[in-house]
Design an enzyme around this catalytic site. Structure first.
Site, mmCIF file in Angstrom:
data_model
loop_
_atom_site.group_PDB
_atom_site.id
_atom_site.type_symbol
_atom_site.label_atom_id
_atom_site.label_comp_id
_atom_site.label_asym_id
_atom_site.label_seq_id
_atom_site.Cartn_x
_atom_site.Cartn_y
_atom_site.Cartn_z
ATOM 1 N N GLY A 71 0.824 -1.201 0.000
ATOM 2 C CA GLY A 71 0.000 0.000 0.000
ATOM 3 C C GLY A 71 0.859 1.251 0.000
ATOM 4 O O GLY A 71 1.718 1.425 0.865
ATOM 5 N N GLN A 114 0.913 -2.133 -5.351
ATOM 6 C CA GLN A 114 0.454 -0.765 -5.606
ATOM 7 C C GLN A 114 1.663 0.164 -5.586
ATOM 8 O O GLN A 114 2.464 0.129 -4.654
ATOM 9 C CB GLN A 114 -0.528 -0.320 -4.519
ATOM 10 C CG GLN A 114 -1.068 1.088 -4.710
ATOM 11 C CD GLN A 114 -1.959 1.509 -3.556
ATOM 12 O OE1 GLN A 114 -1.508 2.124 -2.602
ATOM 13 N NE2 GLN A 114 -3.234 1.150 -3.638
ATOM 14 N N HIS A 184 -3.652 10.736 -3.765
ATOM 15 C CA HIS A 184 -2.212 10.773 -4.050
ATOM 16 C C HIS A 184 -1.959 11.627 -5.297
ATOM 17 O O HIS A 184 -2.868 12.262 -5.817
ATOM 18 C CB HIS A 184 -1.684 9.355 -4.208
ATOM 19 C CG HIS A 184 -1.618 8.608 -2.902
ATOM 20 N ND1 HIS A 184 -0.603 7.741 -2.596
ATOM 21 C CD2 HIS A 184 -2.451 8.592 -1.833
ATOM 22 C CE1 HIS A 184 -0.801 7.229 -1.392
ATOM 23 N NE2 HIS A 184 -1.928 7.730 -0.914
ATOM 24 N N ARG A 232 -6.133 2.385 -8.749
ATOM 25 C CA ARG A 232 -7.105 2.561 -7.671
ATOM 26 C C ARG A 232 -7.698 3.950 -7.847
ATOM 27 O O ARG A 232 -6.995 4.952 -7.735
ATOM 28 C CB ARG A 232 -6.471 2.402 -6.294
ATOM 29 C CG ARG A 232 -7.516 2.415 -5.189
ATOM 30 C CD ARG A 232 -6.960 2.137 -3.810
ATOM 31 N NE ARG A 232 -6.521 0.770 -3.633
ATOM 32 C CZ ARG A 232 -6.325 0.206 -2.436
ATOM 33 N NH1 ARG A 232 -6.557 0.894 -1.325
ATOM 34 N NH2 ARG A 232 -5.897 -1.038 -2.348
ATOM 35 N N CYS A 358 -14.685 -10.680 10.842
ATOM 36 C CA CYS A 358 -14.187 -9.318 11.031
ATOM 37 C C CYS A 358 -15.309 -8.509 11.665
ATOM 38 O O CYS A 358 -16.409 -8.430 11.117
ATOM 39 C CB CYS A 358 -13.787 -8.702 9.688
ATOM 40 S SG CYS A 358 -13.381 -6.942 9.782
ATOM 41 N N CYS A 372 -4.954 -7.902 14.227
ATOM 42 C CA CYS A 372 -6.412 -7.953 14.327
ATOM 43 C C CYS A 372 -6.792 -7.942 15.799
ATOM 44 O O CYS A 372 -6.111 -8.556 16.624
ATOM 45 C CB CYS A 372 -6.920 -9.223 13.649
ATOM 46 S SG CYS A 372 -8.686 -9.534 13.882
ATOM 47 N N ALA A 406 -9.919 -13.284 27.054
ATOM 48 C CA ALA A 406 -8.703 -14.047 27.339
ATOM 49 C C ALA A 406 -9.037 -15.506 27.624
ATOM 50 O O ALA A 406 -8.405 -16.425 27.094
ATOM 51 C CB ALA A 406 -7.965 -13.427 28.525
ATOM 52 N N GLN A 433 -15.792 -8.190 29.666
ATOM 53 C CA GLN A 433 -15.894 -6.770 29.340
ATOM 54 C C GLN A 433 -16.336 -6.522 27.903
ATOM 55 O O GLN A 433 -16.792 -5.423 27.580
ATOM 56 C CB GLN A 433 -14.552 -6.077 29.594
ATOM 57 C CG GLN A 433 -14.160 -5.997 31.054
ATOM 58 C CD GLN A 433 -12.864 -5.245 31.248
ATOM 59 O OE1 GLN A 433 -12.724 -4.093 30.826
ATOM 60 N NE2 GLN A 433 -11.893 -5.897 31.879
ATOM 61 N N ARG A 443 -21.070 -0.125 18.746
ATOM 62 C CA ARG A 443 -20.071 -1.122 19.127
ATOM 63 C C ARG A 443 -20.663 -2.525 19.245
ATOM 64 O O ARG A 443 -20.016 -3.441 19.743
ATOM 65 C CB ARG A 443 -19.437 -0.734 20.466
ATOM 66 C CG ARG A 443 -18.770 0.628 20.486
ATOM 67 C CD ARG A 443 -17.356 0.563 20.015
ATOM 68 N NE ARG A 443 -16.524 -0.177 20.946
ATOM 69 C CZ ARG A 443 -15.362 -0.727 20.621
ATOM 70 N NH1 ARG A 443 -14.905 -0.638 19.398
ATOM 71 N NH2 ARG A 443 -14.649 -1.391 21.516
#
Length: 685
Positions: A71, A114, A184, A232, A358, A372, A406, A433, A443
């Site tokens: 990138g 790219q 760009h 792009r 995701c 991630c 965890a 949590q 969220r």
């Protein structure tokens, strides 16, 4: 992990539009799923060395059709490395590219890079401290540079640099390259917002296209017709830009007719500000899925060239719709593959339900990229496998205490290793949590982190118990070989005096505290709980003043998360008070008097309010862990050097079980760190 771990189902492959091959010229992509180019943060001195290549190779093992990399790879010296880009401006990169392409092609995936010149998006103080350049001296907000206006010598030099960079990519064995227009240098010439020239490179659409045409003509002459060259390209700059859809189509047709473009990689919006980048160009959690597929589809119909696209195509259903309906030819699922690089293989083998989702947390856009939020193996392929290997030793009885992120990850990895795993959670549901964090207006997708792991543990046959508070005696009675304490923490409230008068963010977010009147929210972490509590207080009808120890709102979060909170705070009418500490709280006339101290001026001030909400992270909930230490073989000590290497932990000299604690049971950190603890310990059990 080898690709043959997955047995592809011919019936699935035959009927799924995502699994159909697609060709441009002589290059055939084995399916319609790609990873788009991004600066993954693993380069070494501008070169894609082993860690960089292994990160992409994992996607090839997982079946991806095309992996783009690099990138914003820089073509020339005044386009500096400012966010871990590659340097395609030197022949030194060619041997790296040759090794890279050989390993990717050996896995059946196509590979492209790219290449770009940042133009005004560069940094005059980065790299060799050269002035940035642009068609006109118009400052970019995000990267702050005021560029030099390019003369024709600069233009000719940069055109040659693009061609040389493309030639290096071809010599490196790649299948093609793309240039980057949006934001760009090429895009800066195309847009009237950044191109105010009156010579042959400015003014009319044809003049504004001239630089792009020169670049692609030079590239084509350097690489020939047997090398794919794309761009792009922005299909619409959106409300913050100057180019609308119709003009973008006209520009694309000019480029197409010149013959230098084989495909467009379509994007939407501008990237001149962090807000524009977050809301339009690279949307994350809280944004609709695949928000720009319709305008991209309309662009594809008008232009008549192959079109790639990536923008929150986070799930296979969205990608499948876009390809099946002819909106695009290749679905960019970049962040989805950061979460799970084996998406294609799992889909093709009938194991779609095992895909790690995701959730759009944008942790992969942090300074620690490409990590991630809930796949700690990503970016650490030199240490971890994305397929947890079975233990070579005997199966062990592993007891995990605490079902937050965890504990869930520790149980999952241990079960994948083939151990006898039981997980005990004191609350009525798993998540810890994460469940609190998912209560905010944008969220909710965080729950995917929990839901996927619970489903995986059920598939793996682990014993799962909720409403199960375990004392030391209860745990010892299970005769464990290994005990993993993932009990998390409790809210910390650390003031000179009056902490007991405060309400914690947990109280607010779990519905245990009702707020009204004047509310002071003190944020001592720069994480999500403070803003979440402020949002909840506003929803209750309270008036909120927000005080933070940090210089800006949500300091610890990624720019995308921070921008979203800033936008919401503007909507709420909250103006955060930065670099200020809550010192003390006392009662006064049935209200609370909060004493504040400015870190900048040293000035002390007070606020008379109805509620003080405090966020200072957590302190470990470790009483049971301390009770168990004397019964353990290792005194509950995890060897840090072995942990970092993901090597087996020393057992110690005593009789007893192996005991470790992870996540917030050690110290207050984030989800990724908690899961990394779990992976490091449990992948070596």
């Amino acid at each position: 992990m080898e690709a043959h771990v997955y047995d592809f189902d011919p019936a699935i492959v035959a009927r799924d539009p995502l699994l159909q091959p697609f060709s441009i010229k002589h290059v055939t992509f084995r399916n319609r799923i790609m990873s788009t180019s991004h600066a993954c943060g693993l380069e070494v001195n501008g070169m894609p060395e082993e860690a960089y290549q292994r990160y992409h190779e994992e996607k090839a093992k997982g079946g991806v059709g095309l992996s783009m990399f690099g990138g914003s790879s820089n073509v020339d010296i005044d386009s500096p490395n400012i966010f871990r880009q590659l340097n395609v401006g030197t022949d030194a990169i060619i041997p790296h590219l040759q090794r890279f392409s050989a390993r990717m092609h050996g896995r059946g995936a196509a590979l492209m890079c790219q290449i770009t010149h940042l133009g005004r998006r560069g940094d005059p103080y980065g790299g060799d401290r050269l002035p940035t350049i642009a068609p006109s001296p118009v400052r970019e907000t995000a990267h702050r540079s005021i560029p030099k206006e390019m003369d024709e010598h600069d233009i000719d030099r940069v055109v040659r640099a693009y061609a040389a960079a493309a030639r290096r990519c071809k010599e490196g064995g790649l299948d093609g390259i793309e240039t980057l227009a949006g934001g760009h240098l090429i895009g800066q010439f195309l847009s009237p917002a950044t191109n105010r020239r009156t010579d042959r490179f400015g003014g009319s659409l044809e003049n504004r296209c001239r630089f792009a045409l020169m670049v692609h003509d030079a590239i084509r002459k350097a690489v020939g017709d047997d090398f794919l060259v794309g761009m792009r390209f922005v299909v619409d700059e959106g409300p913050d830009g100057a180019l609308r859809f119709d003009e973008c189509v006209r520009i694309a047709l000019v480029l197409k007719e010149a013959g230098g473009i084989d495909f467009f990689n379509a994007i939407y919006g501008t990237m001149d500000t962090l807000a524009a980048l977050t809301v339009y160009n690279m949307p994350g959690m809280g944004s609709p899925l695949a928000p720009w597929v319709e305008p991209v589809g309309a662009f594809r119909r008008e232009v008549g060239l192959p079109v790639f696209h990536a923008a929150r195509i986070a799930d296979l259903a969205s990608a499948r719709f876009a390809v099946r309906e002819g909106k695009l030819d290749m679905a960019g699922m970049t962040r989805a593959q950061i979460a799970d690089p084996h998406i294609v293989a799992k889909l093709a083998s009938g194991r779609e339900e095992e895909i790690r989702p995701c959730v759009g947390a944008t942790h992969c856009q942090s300074q620690h990229r490409p990590s991630c939020l809930h796949n700690p193996a990503t970016g650490r392929e030199l240490t971890f496998s994305h397929v947890v290997a079975k233990t070579r030793g005997p199966a062990r009885r592993v007891v995990v205490i605490g079902g937050g992120p965890a504990g869930l990850e520790a149980a999952r990895v241990s079960a994948e290793r083939g151990h006898d795993v039981s997980l005990y959670e004191a609350a009525s549901e798993f998540g810890g949590q994460v469940l609190i964090g998912a209560t905010g207006s944008w969220r909710r997708d965080l729950k995917g982190i929990v839901e996927w792991r619970v489903a995986e543990l059920q598939r793996l046959g682990a014993t799962l118990r909720t409403d199960a508070y375990m004392e030391g005696e209860d745990i010892a009675a299970l005769n464990p070989d290994v005990v993993i304490m993932a009990t998390g923490g409790l809210p910390l409230a650390d003031l000179e005096r009056g902490a007991e008068l405060c309400t914690t963010t947990w109280d607010v977010l779990t519905g245990q505290a009702a707020l009204s009147g004047e509310v002071l929210v003190f944020d001592g972490t720069g994480r999500h709980p403070g803003p979440l509590a402020a949002e909840r207080a506003i929803g209750m009808g309270a008036r909120v003043e927000y005080v933070s120890i940090d210089a800006q709102l949500a300091e610890e979060l990624t720019y995308a998360e921070r921008t979203r909170w800033k936008r919401l705070f503007l909507r709420f009418g909250i103006r955060p008070v930065p670099e200020t500490r809550l010192v003390a709280v006392r009662r006064q006339d049935n209200r609370l008097l909060a004493t504040l101290a400015s870190d900048v001026s040293g000035e002390v001030s007070t606020r008379l309010v109805d509620h003080v909400v405090i966020e200072q992270g957590t302190i470990p909930l470790d009483e049971v862990y301390r009770d168990l230490r004397s019964r353990s073989a290792n005194d509950g000590v995890s060897d840090l050097a072995a942990m970092v290497r993901a090597a087996p932990q020393p057992r110690g000299d005593r009789e007893g079980f192996e005991l470790h604690r992870i996540g917030d049971a050690v110290a207050s950190r984030n989800i990724h760190s908690a899961m990394l603890d779990a992976l490091r310990i449990c992948s070596a059990l």
